[in-house]
Design a protein around this motif. Structure first.
Motif, PDB file in Angstrom:
ATOM      1  N   VAL A 125       0.942  -1.223   0.046  1.00  0.00           N
ATOM      2  CA  VAL A 125      -0.148  -0.171   0.011  1.00  0.00           C
ATOM      3  C   VAL A 125       0.780   1.188  -0.042  1.00  0.00           C
ATOM      4  CG1 VAL A 125      -1.848   1.299   1.168  1.00  0.00           C
ATOM      5  CG2 VAL A 125      -1.800  -1.212   1.361  1.00  0.00           C
ATOM      6  N   VAL A 128      -8.351   2.127  -0.429  1.00  0.00           N
ATOM      7  CA  VAL A 128      -8.587   1.062   0.614  1.00  0.00           C
ATOM      8  C   VAL A 128      -9.926   0.949   1.028  1.00  0.00           C
ATOM      9  CG1 VAL A 128      -6.078   0.988   1.328  1.00  0.00           C
ATOM     10  CG2 VAL A 128      -7.576   2.324   2.550  1.00  0.00           C
ATOM     11  N   LEU A 170      -6.677  -3.309  -0.086  1.00  0.00           N
ATOM     12  CA  LEU A 170      -6.245  -2.545  -1.152  1.00  0.00           C
ATOM     13  C   LEU A 170      -7.342  -2.821  -2.459  1.00  0.00           C
ATOM     14  CD1 LEU A 170      -4.355  -0.616  -2.317  1.00  0.00           C
ATOM     15  CD2 LEU A 170      -2.976  -2.832  -3.268  1.00  0.00           C
TER      16      LEU A 170
END
Length: 90
Positions: free
Chosen positions: A5, A11, A68
């Motif tokens: 990430v 997200v 994600l």
């Protein structure tokens, strides 16, 4: 975690359970998407993640609360082409 990430990634919040250390309710909403503003490589006390995310709500949250989302792909847009009108000579 098994995925990388970074700043600017989207997200999805999948875990809005109370804070695992203090037991206080969290301001996150399960099913909402958040933008990652910052990432700190820090082992969370719960032992489930190796990073904390700043999503602009509260302070920093365990990476295990989020998943994600894939980056949107660019799409071609059809553009209308204007053609000049031909004028007849009189």
């Amino acid at each position: 975690m098994s995925y990388d990430v970074g700043r600017g990634d989207l997200v999805l919040c999948v875990n809005a359970s109370p804070n695992h250390v203090t037991g206080e309710p969290v301001p996150l909403v399960a099913g909402e998407t958040y933008t990652v503003y910052d990432l700190w490589l820090f082992a969370c006390p719960c032992g489930r993640s190796d990073a904390l995310l700043d999503v602009g709500v509260g302070f920093a949250w365990c990476q295990s609360r989020f998943r994600l989302l894939p980056k949107p792909k660019a799409k071609d847009k059809r553009r209308k082409v204007s053609v000049p009108k031909e004028l007849e000579k009189v």
